[in-house]
Design an enzyme around this catalytic site. Structure first.
Site, PDB file in Angstrom:
ATOM      1  N   CYS A 143      -3.087   7.549   4.942  1.00  0.00           N
ATOM      2  CA  CYS A 143      -3.090   7.032   3.714  1.00  0.00           C
ATOM      3  C   CYS A 143      -4.201   7.482   3.092  1.00  0.00           C
ATOM      4  O   CYS A 143      -4.248   7.626   1.795  1.00  0.00           O
ATOM      5  CB  CYS A 143      -2.915   5.624   3.709  1.00  0.00           C
ATOM      6  N   GLU A 194       0.919  -1.314  -0.008  1.00  0.00           N
ATOM      7  CA  GLU A 194      -0.039  -0.271  -0.127  1.00  0.00           C
ATOM      8  C   GLU A 194       0.986   1.357  -0.151  1.00  0.00           C
ATOM      9  O   GLU A 194       1.683   1.530   0.776  1.00  0.00           O
ATOM     10  CB  GLU A 194      -0.830  -0.067   1.278  1.00  0.00           C
TER      11      GLU A 194
END
Length: 530
Positions: free
Chosen positions: A302, A265
């Protein structure tokens, strides 16, 4: 209370590595914390050999025993009490309230995986029984299910030291699938890593499992990461972090004699689209809410909104700038992240096409001396500039957002067409916008893993329907998620068994269905025995 030793944990033993020393830093006081030492190749080899040795036993645990282990890990984390919170706060500056909530999310996530493992339906058992007299050829008996793949390397993140750290989602989903795990702890919080390793070491002992089920390697040296990724026993990698770090790991894994999957990620600007109608109706309130989302956690999520797409609306931009200035400045996780933030903002405002809207007495230059406490930044550019400059899609990790002003709906949709992959995309619209939104949805479905309506992306619900991933560069594999119960599938592969005697089949595939799980039998889902 556990006494910190500044050691790594390798296959049941606490080890003082012999590599170069490194330090974490208290972001609030800028104090350098205790010395830790980098693990070396010998430590990687010992950890991976132990993981390989543990695999045959660990991968064959019964669902009940496996679930018991996960529950025990959660119990041991909780047993660390306030020490875990205070130590992590000293290393991260995230604050006790935030860390208390994150600890609850982390143990809740572990318990959720325990329930999934205990049920065993997650293995996707599928059975097609034989038809021996079928013409022109007999049909064999075929059965398949998901099985663990072997030792997994996990790289912890800095922004969620519990939920994406040593015992975070990557580690727990790999363990839940039946794989031993070797973690390369994030160097920003080594003492927190050590406490988590202590918790799982207690769980391994309580459940009488092989010691190689888990190891923690401490360090900040690039060769350590490369050695872990390239070790021949490593079967997959879980990573949460920057695009540069994730891409380096992907490249190293691809160059191996035997390439392995990397579930990384990475960067995401999480674009938000606000229609003209919705800003005309509630622009001031939305600007204030947006500022809170951008500044939440000092922008170090994020899913922080980094690109805001609007049709020109001066009042909205003005309110956003004023609210961002009014929000208190927050701490960056470490000096490296702070310096990268200042550099990223600096590159935007020197491009000639970007305006720093809320620039005041706290200028970028005056922030350089204290990168750990940066300003909240609102930038603005025209849609034409954004369409021509792919660099404006670069993630600036921290409390900054870029407003992209469009002249009309054509430019509004054009922005969506040029977007790179993202974890999320958000749409704020009203009923009158349905025709526009339908066009926008078709575009965003190709660009992101989660689409949010009339909400903000900061906040990731941990549940079965969550998807936390997206097309590259948001993640290395947009088909997988790092949050929610489906994260377990990343560290598995299907194995099929043809004409295999009942007594040799995995329990999940036996006719009697001892675990009473839902299986696909001759095309129909059922929990009945055959």
């Amino acid at each position: 209370m556990y006494k910190l030793t500044q050691q790594s944990y390798i296959a049941g033993s606490w080890v003082t590595p012999q590599g170069e020393a490194f330090n974490a830093q208290n972001p609030a006081t800028q104090e350098l914390l205790a010395d830790h030492n980098n693990c070396l190749e010998v430590d990687v080899n010992n950890a991976m050999q132990a993981a390989q040795d543990a695999y045959p036993v660990f991968s064959q645990l019964s669902p009940e025993k496996h679930a018991e282990f996960l529950i025990t890990i959660a119990e041991e984390i909780e047993a660390l009490g306030d020490q875990l919170l205070t130590v992590c706060d000293k290393e991260s500056g995230l604050g006790l309230p935030r860390l208390t909530g994150e600890r609850g999310r982390t143990t809740g996530q572990i318990k959720a995986f325990a329930e999934i493992v205990k049920n065993a339906s997650w293995t996707q058992a599928s059975i097609d029984t034989a038809i021996p007299d079928r013409a022109p050829l007999p049909k064999p008996d075929l059965r398949k299910m998901l099985k663990p793949i072997g030792p997994v390397a996990v790289f912890g993140a800095s922004n969620f030291p519990f939920a994406f750290g040593t015992l975070g989602g990557d580690t727990i989903s790999a363990l839940a699938a039946g794989n031993p795990v070797v973690v390369k702890g994030h160097p920003s919080h080594p003492a927190t890593n050590e406490l988590m390793a202590y918790a799982i070491s207690n769980a391994i002992a309580r459940c009488e499992l092989p010691k190689g089920v888990f190891s923690l390697l401490q360090g900040n040296a690039i060769p350590l990461s490369v050695q872990l990724v390239c070790h021949p026993f490593t079967e997959a990698v879980g990573f949460t972090g920057s695009l540069g770090g994730g891409r380096a790991i992907m490249d190293a894994a691809a160059k191996r004699a035997k390439p392995i999957p990397v579930y990384a990620e990475m960067g995401s600007v999480n674009p938000m689209f606000f229609t003209k109608n919705t800003l005309d109706k509630s622009g001031e309130a939305l600007a204030q809410a947006l500022a809170g989302s951008v500044c939440m956690g000092t922008g170090q999520f994020c899913t922080s909104p980094g690109v805001i797409v609007i049709q020109k609306n001066d009042a909205f931009v003005s309110t956003l700038a004023e609210t961002m200035n009014a929000n208190a400045k927050g701490l960056m996780l470490n000096a490296g992240i702070g310096q990268a933030f200042l550099k990223g903002v600096g590159q935007f405002i020197t491009s000639g096409d970007v305006e720093w809207v809320n620039k005041n007495e706290t200028s970028l230059a005056s922030s350089i001396d204290n990168a750990l406490l940066p300003p909240n930044v609102v930038l603005k550019t025209a849609a034409s500039a954004f369409l021509q400059n792919p660099q404006l899609q670069n993630e600036v990790f921290g409390p900054a957002t870029l407003v992209v002003e469009c002249d009309d709906e054509i430019e509004f949709l054009a922005i969506a067409k040029v977007l790179e992959g993202n974890l999320t995309a958000s749409i704020h619209a009203v009923d009158e916008d349905n025709a526009l939104v339908k066009e926008l949805l078709v575009l965003l479905e190709q660009k992101t893993g989660r689409i949010i309506f009339n909400g903000f992306p900061t906040g990731v619900e941990v549940c079965g329907s969550q998807h936390h991933g997206g097309p590259y560069p948001a993640s290395s594999n947009g088909a997988t998620t790092s949050v929610g119960i489906d994260a377990i599938h990343r560290f598995t592969r299907f194995v099929a068994y043809q004409n295999t005697p009942q007594q040799l089949l995995p329990t999940e595939l036996q006719d009697t269905n001892p675990y009473n799980i839902v299986r696909r039998v001759n095309g129909e889902f059922t929990a009945k025995a055959i």
